[in-house]
Design an enzyme around this catalytic site. Structure first.
Site, PDB file in Angstrom:
ATOM      1  CE  LYS A  54      40.973  69.404  53.824  1.00 26.93           C
ATOM      2  NZ  LYS A  54      42.132  70.145  53.920  1.00 26.93           N
ATOM      3  CB  SER A  81      45.096  68.472  51.390  1.00 30.64           C
ATOM      4  OG  SER A  81      44.462  69.316  52.331  1.00 30.64           O
ATOM      5  CB  SER A 128      45.550  72.305  52.586  1.00 32.49           C
ATOM      6  OG  SER A 128      46.226  71.315  52.236  1.00 32.49           O
TER       7      SER A 128
HETATM    8  N1  GLN Z   1      50.857  70.038  50.631  1.00 31.23           N
HETATM    9  C1  GLN Z   1      51.059  69.991  52.092  1.00 31.23           C
HETATM   10  C2  GLN Z   1      51.392  68.707  52.801  1.00 31.23           C
HETATM   11  O1  GLN Z   1      51.121  67.819  51.792  1.00 31.23           O
HETATM   12  C3  GLN Z   1      50.107  70.717  52.868  1.00 31.23           C
HETATM   13  C4  GLN Z   1      49.035  69.944  53.085  1.00 31.23           C
HETATM   14  C5  GLN Z   1      47.966  70.899  53.944  1.00 31.23           C
HETATM   15  O2  GLN Z   1      48.153  71.907  54.119  1.00 31.23           O
HETATM   16  N2  GLN Z   1      47.028  70.075  54.706  1.00 31.23           N
HETATM   17  O3  GLN Z   1      51.422  68.307  53.585  1.00 31.23           O
END
Ligand code: GLN
Length: 505
Positions: free
Chosen positions: A87, A162, A186
């Protein structure tokens, strides 16, 4: 033999036995990644660097055999020659790192993140860097400053986020496995949306050193791959104490593959989960849960029951509160973490500006996307004098209560199960104008994140439009082995995790 959709464990075995070379596997994965470029999985694909690593891995293996290595020790490391990718939130010295943001376009780190360095030390070959929401803020990969990633099961749908690019790369068979990060879901949610397996370990298991910070008290790295077996192998390489991360857990090294395979005491082979109590929080099965998700999750739970587990009703009464709590704490930490992007030390700097303050302002106005700006503003607001007690402090208190609720559950059960997300993957563009709607969809992943508990997404079948559905398993602190064991038992008995999207084979 085709390497398409080959998992981490299978690749590692073939490589160790000399039935395939890393150059062969890497070449095939690279050509798949190139052929499926339109899925938007990669932000940076580097064939030259990948093949160089593959040749080095093959040489290590040859040398290892020559010097007479034997037994369980794999020449070159447990993942020697296995093609993976990272990532783009992990800094890498061999490739640029953007965090999905224009702010870091062209940025190159002078060092590797610990997780990257550990996978390298285990012999893994990196094909490049994977697309993600800007600074990991989002649930659909549509907040990437570059391009969205598309779900290989239906290219008109999002892959989740994400870690969207990571999920796409595994689901489309472009890598054997890869790294992801999970702050509020995420790893688990994109794994669920794309039919792959992902685990977010207990907070502190994987070092955050070199992982670009979003919300430091929540951020955690983990593997995303084709199976629990693959995840266990990767996590064993990734995890471990790191003195450069002040919140790294100081524990002896763990062999997650061995934990995954250790039989439960007194459980017969036909009922490997005998004695395992699985708690179903009633708040994880609300009336609003999509019928297709509910059906797939319940079918997977019956399968776990058939394997010997018992299901018990539990309650996590503050589940709904985890949304406001998370969306106060995460932006608060983000507003502080992202203050370092000021045009002086990292990445983008505005070209036209007056004084220093104007340079900061223009740089940040140009470099950050709208979701990142929204969170910085919310974070600055909830931390400001006069609002701190009302929002941030309240949220911290509730966070503790949410963690306590889990401990009450774990007095009645060993593992908690439920859906990962309230629906299957939605259509591209569908959530983009209503951020609150997207925040609400994080309801089932946020509680474990706030408590710092390990959570996993395991393929549980398919719902509306043939889209994958994930089963979430949550364990107590450092119970990754129990989660992997449970998921592995399920995957030995079902084949949801072996399904691949039509047309991509
Ligand atoms: N969807 C969540 C956010 O927008 C989690 C994102 C994440 O885990 N990086 O913060």
């Amino acid at each position: 033999m085709s390497a398409a959709f080959m998992g981490v464990a299978q690749a590692a075995r073939l490589l160790a036995q000399g039935q395939a070379s890393s150059v062969e596997l890497t070449t095939e994965f690279l050509s798949r990644a190139k052929a499926h470029e339109s899925l938007g999985a990669f932000l940076h694909l580097d064939a030259h660097a990948a093949l160089e690593q593959a040749r080095a891995a093959d040489a290590r293996r040859a040398a290892g055999l020559g010097s007479g290595s034997q037994g369980a020790v794999v020449p070159g490391g447990a993942l020697n020659g296995v093609p993976i990718a990272h990532k783009d939130i992990f800094v890498t010295e061999d490739a640029p790192t953007t965090a999905g943001s224009k702010m870091l376009q062209g940025y190159r780190s002078p060092f590797d993140a610990t997780v990257v360095a550990r996978l390298k030390a285990a012999g893994a070959v990196s094909l490049g860097k994977l697309n993600c929401d800007e600074f990991a803020m989002g649930s659909a990969n549509e907040n990437s400053a570059y391009f969205p990633a598309k779900n290989p099961w239906d290219e008109g749908r999002v892959p989740g986020g994400s870690s969207g690019g990571s999920a796409v790369a595994v689901a489309a068979g472009l890598v054997t496995g890869c790294t992801g990060t999970d702050t509020g879901g995420s790893i688990r949610q994109p794994a669920s949306f794309t039919g792959i397996t992902g685990i977010k370990p207990t907070y502190g298991v994987c070092s955050r050193y070199g992982m670009i910070a979003f919300a430091s008290s929540l951020d955690q790295a983990g593997p995303m791959a084709r199976s629990a077996e693959d995840c266990a192998l990767m996590l064993t390489a990734m995890a471990g104490f790191d003195e450069r991360d002040s919140t790294s857990a100081q524990r002896p090294a763990v062999d997650y593959s061995a934990q995954m395979l250790t039989p439960r005491e007194g459980a017969p082979a036909t009922q490997p989960l005998k004695g395992l109590r699985i708690g179903l929080p009633r708040e994880f099965f609300p009336a609003a849960l999509a019928a297709d998700v509910d059906a797939a999750v319940r079918a997977a739970l019956s399968e776990l029951q058939r394997l010997g587990a018992t299901l018990v009703d539990v309650t996590l009464p503050r589940t709904e509160l985890s949304i406001p709590v998370y969306y106060i704490i995460a932006p608060a930490e983000a507003s502080s973490n992202l203050s370092r992007f000021d045009g002086v030390k990292f990445g983008h700097r505005a070209t036209q500006y007056g004084d220093l303050l104007d340079m900061y302002k223009k740089t940040r106005a140009e470099g950050f996307g709208s979701e990142v700006k929204r969170r910085i503003m919310i974070g600055a607001y909830v931390l400001s004098h006069g609002y701190y007690d009302a929002y941030y402090l309240q949220a911290q208190k509730l966070r503790r209560m949410i963690a306590d609720d889990f401990q009450a559950c774990f007095r009645q059960c060993d593992v908690i199960a439920g859906p990962v997300a309230p629906t299957v993957a939605w259509k591209l563009g569908q959530g983009s104008d209503d951020p609150v709607q997207a925040y609400l969809a994080d309801i089932f992943t946020l509680p474990a994140s706030l408590a710092g508990l390990p959570g996993m997404s395991v393929p549980a079948g398919f719902g509306e439009g043939g889209m994958p559905v994930g089963l979430q398993l949550i364990g107590n602190y450092f119970a990754e082995g129990t989660l992997l064991h449970t998921a592995h038992a399920l995957q030995q008995a079902t084949n949801f995790h072996t399904k691949t999207p039509e047309g991509l084979r």
